[in-house]
Design an enzyme around this catalytic site. Structure first.
Site, PDB file in Angstrom:
ATOM      1  N   CYS A   1      -5.679   7.008   7.296  1.00 46.97           N
ATOM      2  CA  CYS A   1      -4.839   6.267   6.448  1.00 46.97           C
ATOM      3  C   CYS A   1      -4.107   5.307   7.423  1.00 46.97           C
ATOM      4  O   CYS A   1      -3.090   6.142   7.902  1.00 46.97           O
ATOM      5  CB  CYS A   1      -4.097   6.838   5.340  1.00 46.97           C
ATOM      6  SG  CYS A   1      -3.219   5.875   4.116  1.00 46.97           S
TER       7      CYS A   1
ATOM      8  N   ASN B   1       0.839  -1.262   0.080  1.00 41.01           N
ATOM      9  CA  ASN B   1       0.056   0.143  -0.125  1.00 41.01           C
ATOM     10  C   ASN B   1       0.919   1.171  -0.097  1.00 41.01           C
ATOM     11  O   ASN B   1       1.688   1.485   0.969  1.00 41.01           O
ATOM     12  CB  ASN B   1      -0.829  -0.199   1.305  1.00 41.01           C
ATOM     13  CG  ASN B   1      -2.065   1.086   1.397  1.00 41.01           C
ATOM     14  OD1 ASN B   1      -2.612   1.183   2.440  1.00 41.01           O
ATOM     15  ND2 ASN B   1      -2.151   1.632   0.073  1.00 41.01           N
TER      16      ASN B   1
ATOM     17  N   ASN C   1     -15.001   2.283   1.830  1.00 38.74           N
ATOM     18  CA  ASN C   1     -13.992   1.325   1.459  1.00 38.74           C
ATOM     19  C   ASN C   1     -14.837  -0.224   1.631  1.00 38.74           C
ATOM     20  O   ASN C   1     -15.595  -0.218   2.493  1.00 38.74           O
ATOM     21  CB  ASN C   1     -12.899   1.278   2.413  1.00 38.74           C
ATOM     22  CG  ASN C   1     -12.228   2.566   2.560  1.00 38.74           C
ATOM     23  OD1 ASN C   1     -11.272   2.814   1.497  1.00 38.74           O
ATOM     24  ND2 ASN C   1     -12.631   3.578   3.315  1.00 38.74           N
TER      25      ASN C   1
ATOM     26  N   CYS D   1      -4.727  -2.430   3.020  1.00 44.64           N
ATOM     27  CA  CYS D   1      -5.231  -1.049   3.668  1.00 44.64           C
ATOM     28  C   CYS D   1      -5.432  -1.345   5.182  1.00 44.64           C
ATOM     29  O   CYS D   1      -6.161  -2.224   5.680  1.00 44.64           O
ATOM     30  CB  CYS D   1      -6.748  -0.801   3.033  1.00 44.64           C
ATOM     31  SG  CYS D   1      -7.872   0.438   3.663  1.00 44.64           S
TER      32      CYS D   1
ATOM     33  N   ASN E   1      -1.889   2.532   7.058  1.00 46.69           N
ATOM     34  CA  ASN E   1      -0.431   2.265   6.627  1.00 46.69           C
ATOM     35  C   ASN E   1       0.217   3.619   6.147  1.00 46.69           C
ATOM     36  O   ASN E   1       1.700   3.740   6.860  1.00 46.69           O
ATOM     37  CB  ASN E   1      -0.554   1.437   5.302  1.00 46.69           C
ATOM     38  CG  ASN E   1      -1.039  -0.029   5.792  1.00 46.69           C
ATOM     39  OD1 ASN E   1      -0.578  -0.458   6.882  1.00 46.69           O
ATOM     40  ND2 ASN E   1      -1.657  -0.628   4.797  1.00 46.69           N
TER      41      ASN E   1
ATOM     42  N   GLN F   1      -1.955   6.803  -2.193  1.00 42.51           N
ATOM     43  CA  GLN F   1      -2.171   8.036  -1.691  1.00 42.51           C
ATOM     44  C   GLN F   1      -0.950   8.969  -1.543  1.00 42.51           C
ATOM     45  O   GLN F   1       0.098   8.438  -1.622  1.00 42.51           O
ATOM     46  CB  GLN F   1      -2.635   7.758  -0.129  1.00 42.51           C
ATOM     47  CG  GLN F   1      -4.348   7.459  -0.059  1.00 42.51           C
ATOM     48  CD  GLN F   1      -4.371   6.136   0.190  1.00 42.51           C
ATOM     49  OE1 GLN F   1      -3.480   5.435   0.298  1.00 42.51           O
ATOM     50  NE2 GLN F   1      -5.518   5.588  -0.136  1.00 42.51           N
TER      51      GLN F   1
ATOM     52  N   ARG G   1     -11.840   3.268  -1.342  1.00 42.03           N
ATOM     53  CA  ARG G   1     -12.554   4.514  -1.825  1.00 42.03           C
ATOM     54  C   ARG G   1     -11.540   5.515  -2.273  1.00 42.03           C
ATOM     55  O   ARG G   1     -10.540   6.019  -1.631  1.00 42.03           O
ATOM     56  CB  ARG G   1     -13.601   5.158  -0.935  1.00 42.03           C
ATOM     57  CG  ARG G   1     -13.069   5.983   0.141  1.00 42.03           C
ATOM     58  CD  ARG G   1     -13.894   6.620   1.166  1.00 42.03           C
ATOM     59  NE  ARG G   1     -13.147   7.292   2.176  1.00 42.03           N
ATOM     60  CZ  ARG G   1     -13.740   8.285   2.936  1.00 42.03           C
ATOM     61  NH1 ARG G   1     -15.032   8.735   2.990  1.00 42.03           N
ATOM     62  NH2 ARG G   1     -12.917   8.878   3.883  1.00 42.03           N
TER      63      ARG G   1
END
Length: 274
Positions: free
Chosen positions: A72, A13, A191, A218, A74, A45, A210
């Protein structure tokens, strides 16, 4: 525009991290989309690190579609590791739009982050109406076109929809995810996780995130899945969530406070020219 940034990931991720504490880099949505585009730099991201008076930093998350994300897991773990290597501290506090998140640096690229409290009240997730969040009665179809009805809604700083199934490989998350991400019950989108309980200490998952789509891992989905497993008496309060790229270890205390532990990658410095 030219600037330096960092590339990191947690179980694949991946993130581009821009440090705005000394040099202000202001990106518009088009530039964020460019950085996240896998034909250019590419990431799930984009993370911006900002100064904050009462914590180590404030961080903002942007999905690969340019939208903002409240939490978030991670990404938070990655930034905590990066700042720890900078300041030598083993405890890092980061402010996000979902609240203050505290991380412990455990060494050997292992980071544990307190993600917050699991929430199941419809208006806290949020949902568009008052329904039973433990069973939303949403239908998904497996690869044989057989119906599965269920769905649990949970917030861990962002909204999640989790389905527990008997055969994970018989469900196509790339087909189900884009539809349910925009389900009418979720005004802020959600999500989507398909999960299979192996035993009370292990759950395998596939996740559609999402604003980012199919993701290798995730962190908040792992936390939400563990919490959903606990409230349905399918798993214990300490459980590993297995992605294709590895596991995240989730622990939940008696107050429903959730911690997530897992590996982060080495830090790679990159130069970006827009």
């Amino acid at each position: 525009m030219e600037f330096s940034a960092y590339k990191m990931d947690g179980l694949g991720n991946d993130f581009v991290i821009i440090d705005n504490r000394s040099n202000q880099i202001n990106l518009n949505k088009e530039q964020i989309l460019k950085v996240c585009d896998r034909k250019f730099i590419g990431c799930d991201q984009l993370i911006i690190i900002n100064n904050h008076d009462k914590s180590d930093a404030k961080i903002d998350f942007f999905n690969s579609d340019g939208s903002e994300s409240g939490a978030c897991g991670n990404g938070t773990r990655c930034v905590a590791d990066l700042l720890s290597k900078e300041n030598g501290k083993n405890n890092i506090s980061l402010v996000t739009s979902a609240g203050e998140l505290k991380s412990n640096i455990l060494g050997k690229n292992l980071v544990e982050t307190g993600i917050g409290f699991g929430k199941t009240n419809w208006n806290e997730i949020p949902l568009s109406k008052n329904v039973n969040t433990r069973n939303l009665q949403i239908e998904i179809l497996d690869n044989d076109n057989k119906s599965h009805i269920g769905g649990t809604a949970i917030s861990v700083g962002n909204p999640h929809l989790i389905f527990f199934v008997n055969n994970l490989e018989n469900f196509n998350i790339e087909k189900i995810g884009p539809i349910l991400e925009k389900h009418e019950l979720f005004p802020e989108r959600c999500n989507v996780t398909i999960a299979h309980v192996i035993n009370e200490q292990l759950i395998k998952v596939k996740v559609w995130e999402r604003g980012a789509g199919l993701t290798k891992a995730c962190g908040t989905a792992a936390c939400a899945t563990a919490f959903a497993g606990l409230i349905h008496n399918l798993s214990s309060n300490q459980v590993d969530i297995e992605f294709r790229t590895g596991n995240l270890s989730i622990s939940i205390d008696q107050n429903n406070f959730i911690k997530m532990k897992g590996p982060v990658s080495d830090i790679k410095k990159i130069d970006i020219k827009l």
